[in-house]
Design a protein around this motif. Structure first.
Motif, PDB file in Angstrom:
ATOM      1  N   VAL A 181       1.089  -1.290  -0.039  1.00  0.00           N
ATOM      2  CA  VAL A 181       0.060  -0.091  -0.043  1.00  0.00           C
ATOM      3  C   VAL A 181       0.775   1.213  -0.172  1.00  0.00           C
ATOM      4  N   THR A 182       0.901   1.982  -1.021  1.00  0.00           N
ATOM      5  CA  THR A 182       1.402   3.247  -0.973  1.00  0.00           C
ATOM      6  C   THR A 182       0.707   4.541  -0.736  1.00  0.00           C
ATOM      7  N   ILE A 183       1.282   5.187   0.341  1.00  0.00           N
ATOM      8  CA  ILE A 183       0.569   6.485   1.003  1.00  0.00           C
ATOM      9  C   ILE A 183       1.285   7.443   0.249  1.00  0.00           C
ATOM     10  N   ASN A 184       0.779   8.298  -0.641  1.00  0.00           N
ATOM     11  CA  ASN A 184       1.512   9.134  -1.612  1.00  0.00           C
ATOM     12  C   ASN A 184       1.608  10.290  -0.913  1.00  0.00           C
ATOM     13  N   GLU A 185       2.616  11.392  -1.363  1.00  0.00           N
ATOM     14  CA  GLU A 185       3.040  12.640  -0.849  1.00  0.00           C
ATOM     15  C   GLU A 185       1.768  13.315  -0.584  1.00  0.00           C
ATOM     16  N   GLY A 186       1.563  14.084   0.487  1.00  0.00           N
ATOM     17  CA  GLY A 186       0.439  14.778   0.656  1.00  0.00           C
ATOM     18  C   GLY A 186      -0.841  14.282   1.374  1.00  0.00           C
ATOM     19  N   SER A 187      -0.732  13.133   1.650  1.00  0.00           N
ATOM     20  CA  SER A 187      -1.791  12.161   1.966  1.00  0.00           C
ATOM     21  C   SER A 187      -1.406  11.694   3.553  1.00  0.00           C
ATOM     22  N   THR A 188      -2.533  11.807   4.267  1.00  0.00           N
ATOM     23  CA  THR A 188      -2.119  11.328   5.723  1.00  0.00           C
ATOM     24  C   THR A 188      -3.471  10.241   5.922  1.00  0.00           C
ATOM     25  N   VAL A 189      -2.774   9.118   6.334  1.00  0.00           N
ATOM     26  CA  VAL A 189      -3.479   8.065   6.507  1.00  0.00           C
ATOM     27  C   VAL A 189      -3.369   7.457   8.335  1.00  0.00           C
ATOM     28  N   GLN A 190      -4.548   7.716   8.687  1.00  0.00           N
ATOM     29  CA  GLN A 190      -4.831   7.207  10.244  1.00  0.00           C
ATOM     30  C   GLN A 190      -5.689   5.946  10.397  1.00  0.00           C
ATOM     31  N   PHE A 191      -5.104   5.195  11.525  1.00  0.00           N
ATOM     32  CA  PHE A 191      -5.982   4.067  11.889  1.00  0.00           C
ATOM     33  C   PHE A 191      -6.405   4.236  13.133  1.00  0.00           C
ATOM     34  N   GLU A 192      -7.718   3.992  13.550  1.00  0.00           N
ATOM     35  CA  GLU A 192      -8.252   4.076  14.814  1.00  0.00           C
ATOM     36  C   GLU A 192      -7.712   3.416  15.801  1.00  0.00           C
ATOM     37  N   LYS A 193      -7.803   3.576  17.241  1.00  0.00           N
ATOM     38  CA  LYS A 193      -7.086   2.690  17.995  1.00  0.00           C
ATOM     39  C   LYS A 193      -8.062   1.334  18.170  1.00  0.00           C
ATOM     40  N   GLY A 194      -7.435   0.126  18.256  1.00  0.00           N
ATOM     41  CA  GLY A 194      -8.016  -1.004  18.235  1.00  0.00           C
ATOM     42  C   GLY A 194      -8.070  -1.857  17.088  1.00  0.00           C
ATOM     43  N   CYS A 195      -7.699  -1.218  15.914  1.00  0.00           N
ATOM     44  CA  CYS A 195      -7.562  -1.743  14.758  1.00  0.00           C
ATOM     45  C   CYS A 195      -6.680  -2.945  14.419  1.00  0.00           C
ATOM     46  N   THR A 196      -6.789  -3.925  13.764  1.00  0.00           N
ATOM     47  CA  THR A 196      -5.923  -4.932  13.481  1.00  0.00           C
ATOM     48  C   THR A 196      -5.344  -4.891  11.933  1.00  0.00           C
ATOM     49  N   ILE A 197      -4.267  -4.785  11.664  1.00  0.00           N
ATOM     50  CA  ILE A 197      -3.744  -4.656  10.364  1.00  0.00           C
ATOM     51  C   ILE A 197      -3.005  -6.085   9.950  1.00  0.00           C
ATOM     52  N   LEU A 198      -3.383  -6.755   9.208  1.00  0.00           N
ATOM     53  CA  LEU A 198      -2.863  -7.950   8.358  1.00  0.00           C
ATOM     54  C   LEU A 198      -2.043  -7.991   7.228  1.00  0.00           C
TER      55      LEU A 198
END
Length: 465
Positions: free
Chosen positions: A48-65
């Motif tokens: 997963v590419t998060i490109n320049e100028g983008s902010t990605v945030q995951f909420e507390k309690g998330c699981t990422i596999l």
């Protein structure tokens, strides 16, 4: 209108991408987006590419596999912010596979209260900003160069109050490898079981502060090289082949550290390489139980030792002592000082030597028959100062009533940690900087009382945030 269309497209994508209760993340993100716990777990089946100028945030309690060897590539900002009660979990999607590392190119990584597992190499970053706190990271055995956290030319590197555990059977792997860093604070961490260096700082890194860490069972606890300047204070460094190494023109300023059970406490050069000398200035520190020597040097090495204690070598320098440090309980890795330790008040300007103060005293406790003097640990906390979490340790010589209460500087009760009957023995309890209502308390000075039977002691601790 365009933003609404883009957000609708993302919503539609996730609605159609939930397979086996896993939300598949897109391979490219070009806008600010917040991922909610309700759609967790999230699956990374392609990088997963998060490109320049983008902010990605995951909420507390998330699981990422992550599918095998998949990861994030961060050109913008990635925020993984859990809490003490609701961490974010990152792991492999299937057993016996690994993922990562998270790659950052001029990006920003902010990790808080993460639990990271099934990964060989955690982060590989070039430039940018990296902040990690209150996280638990355990790697599986990798190959040479699979350093846990590998940072090159970052503007800011902060790793605070986290646990980084490697696999001692792996290849030549560092826990933290940082080159060309402009500013770094590595504080309050437990760093252990790395087959090479626990912390490796090099390539002209400046403004580096390594403070209040416990570093154990690595080939080298702290290695500083290639003209870097590093300040090392209040660390406990034990059971490594080398405690602190400084080489190839680097300067290490070391104050109030405790080094125990290392093969060599200090090494002012690199391995067996000739003409690789560095500088180590160490003061107010303890070097105990070195398997071989406290230090060797080369012709271009500089070692300046003052107001230090060794029970292995007679140290040359002002104020140095050759004696038993008289730790409270070294066999239990308790390196606080007994009341009659020669380290008490023996440092420059009367400070105690090492990372801890006095922890055990002679006290009078009441028994059924009479008053008997018994030596025992009334209590201490580590780290101190601390960020959010500190561990209080105490020892009961026999079964009895124990009360541990924390007060603010106005004398008001903040939290009662212990109150009741306990069996004899060595005890520990953590305080996570909250009051009795489980609300975080402000930064500042706090008092705590430890009452064992009729004996009570009051001590200070400092909360930093």
């Amino acid at each position: 209108m365009l933003i609404l269309i883009v957000r609708w497209a993302y919503y539609l994508f996730f609605t159609l991408s939930i397979i086996n209760a896993q939300t598949i993340l897109p391979t490219s993100i070009n806008e600010d987006i917040y991922f909610y716990k309700t759609n967790s777990p999230y699956l990374v089946n392609n990088t997963v590419t998060i490109n320049e100028g983008s902010t990605v945030q995951f909420e507390k309690g998330c699981t990422i596999l992550f599918d095998n060897a998949q990861t994030f590539h961060v050109l913008g900002i990635l925020i993984l912010s859990g809490t003490s009660n609701d961490s974010i979990y990152l792991s492999s999607s299937t057993q016996n596979t690994y993922w990562g590392p998270i790659v950052s190119d001029n990006g920003t990584l902010v990790f808080s209260y993460n639990v990271i597992s099934s990964v060989k190499k955690i982060i590989s970053s070039n430039h940018g900003i990296i902040k990690i706190n209150n996280s638990k990271i355990k790697t599986i055995a990798g190959s040479d160069g699979d350093d846990g956290i590998s940072i090159h030319y970052a503007d800011t590197l902060k790793i605070l109050n986290s646990e980084l555990e490697g696999a001692p059977t792996g290849g030549k792997i560092d826990g933290i490898d940082a080159d060309g860093v402009s500013y770094s604070l590595i504080s309050g961490n437990i760093i252990k079981n790395w087959p090479d260096d626990g912390i490796d700082i090099g390539t002209g890194s400046q403004n580096i502060y390594i403070i209040n860490n416990t570093i154990s069972n690595n080939d080298c606890g702290i290695s500083i090289g290639e003209n870097s300047n590093v300040y090392v204070e209040n660390n406990v460094i034990y059971d490594n082949a080398i405690g602190i190494q400084s080489h190839n023109g680097s300067i290490s300023i070391c104050n109030q550290n405790t080094l125990v059970g290392n093969h060599y406490s200090l090494q002012p050069y690199h391995g067996s390489d000739a003409n690789t000398g560095g500088t180590i200035n160490i003061i107010n520190s303890i070097m105990s139980s070195a398997l071989y020597l406290d230090y060797n040097d080369q012709i271009n090495s500089v070692v300046d030792i003052a107001y230090c204690l060794s029970d292995t070598d007679i140290l040359i320098g002002v104020g140095n002592i050759y004696s038993d440090p008289l730790f409270c309980s070294a066999e239990q890795f308790d390196y606080t000082l007994s009341q009659n330790s020669p380290c008490v008040g023996a440092g420059e300007n009367g400070v105690n030597l090492g990372a801890f103060g006095v922890g055990c005293e002679t006290a009078i406790i009441e028994t059924d028959k009479n008053l008997v003097p018994i030596k025992f640990v009334l209590g201490q906390n580590f780290p101190n100062p601390f960020n959010l979490t500190t561990t209080l340790r105490y020892e009961l010589p026999e079964d009895g009533i124990v009360n541990i209460t924390i007060y603010d500087m106005m004398g008001r009760i903040v939290k009662t940690l212990v109150n009741g009957s306990h069996t004899a023995g060595y005890k520990t309890i953590q305080w996570y900087a909250t009051n009795d209502s489980n609300e975080l308390v402000p930064t500042g000075l706090y008092l705590y009382t430890i009452k064992i039977g009729r004996i009570m002691e009051t001590k200070k601790m400092v909360l930093l945030k």
